[in-house]
Design a protein around this motif. Sequence first.
Motif, PDB file in Angstrom:
ATOM      1  N   LEU A 114      11.892  -1.648  60.320  1.00  0.00           N
ATOM      2  CA  LEU A 114      12.645  -2.041  59.146  1.00  0.00           C
ATOM      3  C   LEU A 114      12.132  -1.360  57.870  1.00  0.00           C
ATOM      4  CD1 LEU A 114      14.945  -3.902  58.516  1.00  0.00           C
ATOM      5  CD2 LEU A 114      13.308  -5.723  58.100  1.00  0.00           C
ATOM      6  N   SER A 115      10.817  -1.409  57.682  1.00  0.00           N
ATOM      7  CA  SER A 115      10.279  -0.874  56.424  1.00  0.00           C
ATOM      8  C   SER A 115      10.521   0.636  56.319  1.00  0.00           C
ATOM      9  CB  SER A 115       8.788  -1.177  56.314  1.00  0.00           C
ATOM     10  OG  SER A 115       8.109  -0.553  57.363  1.00  0.00           O
ATOM     11  N   LEU A 116      10.489   1.295  57.485  1.00  0.00           N
ATOM     12  CA  LEU A 116      10.742   2.730  57.499  1.00  0.00           C
ATOM     13  C   LEU A 116      12.193   3.018  57.089  1.00  0.00           C
ATOM     14  CD1 LEU A 116       9.389   5.397  58.393  1.00  0.00           C
ATOM     15  CD2 LEU A 116      10.375   5.044  60.637  1.00  0.00           C
ATOM     16  N   MET A 117      13.110   2.193  57.611  1.00  0.00           N
ATOM     17  CA  MET A 117      14.524   2.384  57.274  1.00  0.00           C
ATOM     18  C   MET A 117      14.741   2.135  55.781  1.00  0.00           C
ATOM     19  SD  MET A 117      16.673   0.862  60.443  1.00  0.00           S
ATOM     20  CE  MET A 117      16.053  -0.760  60.659  1.00  0.00           C
ATOM     21  N   GLU A 118      14.105   1.073  55.290  1.00  0.00           N
ATOM     22  CA  GLU A 118      14.270   0.750  53.864  1.00  0.00           C
ATOM     23  C   GLU A 118      13.717   1.865  52.994  1.00  0.00           C
ATOM     24  OE1 GLU A 118      12.392  -3.022  53.713  1.00  0.00           O
ATOM     25  OE2 GLU A 118      14.212  -4.108  54.268  1.00  0.00           O
ATOM     26  N   GLU A 175       9.169  -0.323  43.556  1.00  0.00           N
ATOM     27  CA  GLU A 175      10.577  -0.381  43.192  1.00  0.00           C
ATOM     28  C   GLU A 175      11.415  -0.863  44.367  1.00  0.00           C
ATOM     29  OE1 GLU A 175      11.957   3.060  41.128  1.00  0.00           O
ATOM     30  OE2 GLU A 175      10.037   3.284  40.118  1.00  0.00           O
ATOM     31  N   ARG A 176      10.999  -0.435  45.560  1.00  0.00           N
ATOM     32  CA  ARG A 176      11.727  -0.891  46.738  1.00  0.00           C
ATOM     33  C   ARG A 176      11.669  -2.398  46.849  1.00  0.00           C
ATOM     34  NH1 ARG A 176       9.044  -0.043  52.147  1.00  0.00           N
ATOM     35  NH2 ARG A 176       8.669  -2.232  51.845  1.00  0.00           N
ATOM     36  N   GLU A 177      10.498  -2.923  46.529  1.00  0.00           N
ATOM     37  CA  GLU A 177      10.356  -4.378  46.579  1.00  0.00           C
ATOM     38  C   GLU A 177      11.290  -5.036  45.586  1.00  0.00           C
ATOM     39  OE1 GLU A 177       6.660  -6.255  46.129  1.00  0.00           O
ATOM     40  OE2 GLU A 177       6.268  -6.193  48.279  1.00  0.00           O
ATOM     41  N   ASN A 178      11.394  -4.386  44.395  1.00  0.00           N
ATOM     42  CA  ASN A 178      12.292  -4.961  43.390  1.00  0.00           C
ATOM     43  C   ASN A 178      13.726  -4.959  43.863  1.00  0.00           C
ATOM     44  OD1 ASN A 178      10.202  -5.457  41.769  1.00  0.00           O
ATOM     45  ND2 ASN A 178      10.377  -3.567  40.577  1.00  0.00           N
ATOM     46  N   ILE A 179      14.108  -3.829  44.507  1.00  0.00           N
ATOM     47  CA  ILE A 179      15.484  -3.760  45.028  1.00  0.00           C
ATOM     48  C   ILE A 179      15.692  -4.893  46.019  1.00  0.00           C
ATOM     49  CG2 ILE A 179      17.047  -2.457  46.527  1.00  0.00           C
ATOM     50  CD1 ILE A 179      15.953   0.063  45.399  1.00  0.00           C
ATOM     51  N   ILE A 180      14.715  -5.034  46.892  1.00  0.00           N
ATOM     52  CA  ILE A 180      14.846  -6.056  47.919  1.00  0.00           C
ATOM     53  C   ILE A 180      14.966  -7.432  47.278  1.00  0.00           C
ATOM     54  CG2 ILE A 180      13.662  -7.182  49.847  1.00  0.00           C
ATOM     55  CD1 ILE A 180      12.390  -4.451  50.423  1.00  0.00           C
ATOM     56  N   GLY A 229       1.256   1.448  61.556  1.00  0.00           N
ATOM     57  CA  GLY A 229       1.724   2.566  62.365  1.00  0.00           C
ATOM     58  C   GLY A 229       2.856   3.344  61.747  1.00  0.00           C
ATOM     59  N   MET A 230       3.980   3.278  62.441  1.00  0.00           N
ATOM     60  CA  MET A 230       5.119   4.110  62.053  1.00  0.00           C
ATOM     61  C   MET A 230       5.439   3.947  60.564  1.00  0.00           C
ATOM     62  SD  MET A 230       7.684   3.153  65.080  1.00  0.00           S
ATOM     63  CE  MET A 230       7.195   3.201  66.771  1.00  0.00           C
ATOM     64  N   GLY A 231       5.843   5.031  59.957  1.00  0.00           N
ATOM     65  CA  GLY A 231       6.322   4.954  58.587  1.00  0.00           C
ATOM     66  C   GLY A 231       5.223   5.038  57.543  1.00  0.00           C
ATOM     67  N   ILE A 232       3.991   5.239  57.958  1.00  0.00           N
ATOM     68  CA  ILE A 232       2.924   5.414  56.971  1.00  0.00           C
ATOM     69  C   ILE A 232       3.055   6.839  56.442  1.00  0.00           C
ATOM     70  CG2 ILE A 232       0.404   5.438  56.599  1.00  0.00           C
ATOM     71  CD1 ILE A 232       1.568   2.674  57.327  1.00  0.00           C
ATOM     72  N   ASP A 233       3.437   6.954  55.192  1.00  0.00           N
ATOM     73  CA  ASP A 233       3.757   8.277  54.661  1.00  0.00           C
ATOM     74  C   ASP A 233       2.972   8.542  53.381  1.00  0.00           C
ATOM     75  OD1 ASP A 233       4.923  10.720  54.340  1.00  0.00           O
ATOM     76  OD2 ASP A 233       6.841   9.961  53.604  1.00  0.00           O
ATOM     77  N   LYS A 234       1.641   8.420  53.454  1.00  0.00           N
ATOM     78  CA  LYS A 234       0.803   8.721  52.283  1.00  0.00           C
ATOM     79  C   LYS A 234       0.361  10.182  52.430  1.00  0.00           C
ATOM     80  CE  LYS A 234      -2.948   6.455  49.737  1.00  0.00           C
ATOM     81  NZ  LYS A 234      -3.809   7.510  49.262  1.00  0.00           N
TER      82      LYS A 234
END
Length: 752
Positions: free
Chosen positions: A148-152, A714-719, A384-389
Amino acid sequence: MEIDVPIEIAESEYDTDMSDVDYDEKIRSKEKALEEVEIYLVKLQDRKKQLITECNKLKDEKALRLSKKLSKQNWDTETFSWSKELHATLKNVFKLPSFRPQQLQCCNAIMSKHDVLLIAPTGGGKSLCYQLPAVVNPGLTVVVSPLLSLMEDQVWSLKNLGIEAEVLCSTTDRIQSNAILKMLSDNSDTSIMKLLYVTPERMAKSKRFLTALQKSYFSKKLNLIAIDEVHCCSQWGHDFRPDYKFLGALKQMFPEVPILGVTATATSKVIVDVQKMLNIRNCLILKAPFNRPNLYYHVMEKPSEKVEVYNLISDLLKGRFAGKSGIIYTFSIKDAEDLAGELVTRDIQARPYHANLSADRRTLVHKKWLKGLIQVVVATVAFGMGIDKPDVRFVIHHTMSKSMENFYQESGRAGRDGKRAECILLYRFIDMAKITTMMFSERTGLQNAYAMADYCIDASRCRREIISKYFSEVWNDSKCNKMCDRCYHVDCVKIPKIEISNHIFDLYAIIESAEAIDVKLTGTKLIDAWYKKGPMNLRCSQVEVPSIDRYWAEQIVAFMILEKYLKEDFHFTAYNTISYIRKGPNVPKMENDVLFHGARVLKLPERDIAWANGEVAETDSNKTPRSASQAEKRRRTKGAGSSSKKAKPSEAQPSGSSYQITPTTVGSSGASSSKSSKHKNCRNEVTASCSTPTSTKSPKSDSGVLNASRRLLERENIIKSNKMAKPRTSPSRDVIYVPEEENVIEITDDDD
Ligand SMILES: Nc1ncnc2c1ncn2[C@@H]1O[C@H](COP(=O)(O)OP(=O)(O)OP(=O)(O)O)[C@@H](O)[C@H]1O
């Protein structure tokens, strides 16, 4: 063959003249006919099976031929009718200057309506391969993604680029969800949505969604189906997910829509399985080179004492990796909690991350790490998945991974910005048993664990070669560019091969004498008995104590298991599973040597060279060597390195001083070509010196980090504004309790 059809016989039709004998005869004859039918049916079933196999084989061959034919086509060109637009969109919409390996090929093949499987390394830019065609082509692209977090994250980034994209998942509110379904069902041409992200569960379980998608397909609006982490389809893969199984129906439902599967890790076996599962046997297979040239791979001896492991890691974090961001992967939640707690008591900004933490806690840890407020996340595979630092400078494996696939993905989270980063794995034999007892019941569990152990103990080959072989890629050592411990030291450290047949027979003798008194030996007990430690009755009088160091003895036992001279035998108890060691199916032949390329203890590269190479600026302060190193002192007081000789001064305090493990000469004393000769102590010395972490500045944040953390916030704010987020149940101040009572790690939201 005559087949009698049963006839209902009316009572009046009974032949009253028939004797019992007549009946028996008739029954026998019918039974005989029935037997013949049975035999005939079995033959027919066999024939059917044979025909199915032959038919599938022909289909496979035909598909393979098509797939090969596709791969011979030149996809790497800009002469397609869409090429200009593709390039312009890459530059103007995605703001990227050029394609990475396989991206152009993949986009061209998809736009030519072919199914594609793309295998490219973590951070290789696989998402662009469906996002770019989605923008250039008319119609909708459905992206199936497990996280989910990756999609968001992706939808947020796409919207930022002005691309219409949505997520449809369990947290999507009803109004939004209805609007999306209506848009899918609407057969007018007014929709502007380009990408729709869904979970595999939604694909598998929501009839409403599938009906809407079919309507979209019939009105020719469905352009592409992309499946992220496509290896999850295969039961041979390391991460099989049952909901991915349903995706096999997509090709039948939407035959004219190309399917793109992307993954970072897939062996040849998994690729074939995925092709079959998704019904895309004739797809184009694109493999970007797996090699991540900026990652330095290193295996280190994991000390046997817990406290020494903590010392080693904290020295690395305060010295070599001072001010740098990273991840430590642990085997269990408890390990993650314990290690993070220990590091915190040593003034290191470390936090645990695992599945037992609340979603809020995990988001907070992730967010702070992205911002550079936490130096290191001590995590289980849940991180895991979606860690994009982009600027992860190190990944340390506190325990070996359960498979090479896992290791490749986890270590691959380092250096996504293309700059030098280090992947250090701490290996100890006992960890192998931890993994095998957990994995042995899975279909490929043991095979995977042994491949991982092979990476850890094979001193003769380049680490990259081992990874590449595992993923069936042809490899040439020179490509490593001294970016693994073996290649870095190959010219200056002689690594002996030792002959180990004697050791094998010694261990057989110990096992046999234990079996004679009905005792089973774990790996640790076996080695203890070898060294004349532990219970007296397990020590074998004919076997002498080996002259090799225990760490090496452990390597040899692991090697014997991998080479099947020994085998693990798993037993369940009420609380856990135990691995006992028994004689394996292979027995060394007296006339042949069994050579073992001793696992080494090698130092990390000189930091000055390494970090200059990585263009990482060093302050004078973090170059300062710690005089009479604290680590050295601690080691002495804790009684570590008991087998070490006194290190030469130059080895004890190497320039650029970071944690260093320095080899002493391992030459001929450890190598023996004669079966009868006894091995001298081959142990390399462990010495350490650490730079003082004088810099108390928080890690340098670069624009990548800021962007990523801003994105998260910002994503959190959108959510929140979409009312998708659950109300926070925890107070503004989160507290994690780590095992010892006095160690309370506090994270306050004020820091945000
Ligand atoms: N052609 C390109 N040039 C420069 N940067 C690119 C290019 N393509 C993608 N990127 C960037 O590379 C980063 C990683 O891309 P992406 O998330 O698609 O990787 P991935 O292959 O899906 O990795 P993972 O397997 O970890 O999910 C992103 O920040 C993306 O913007």
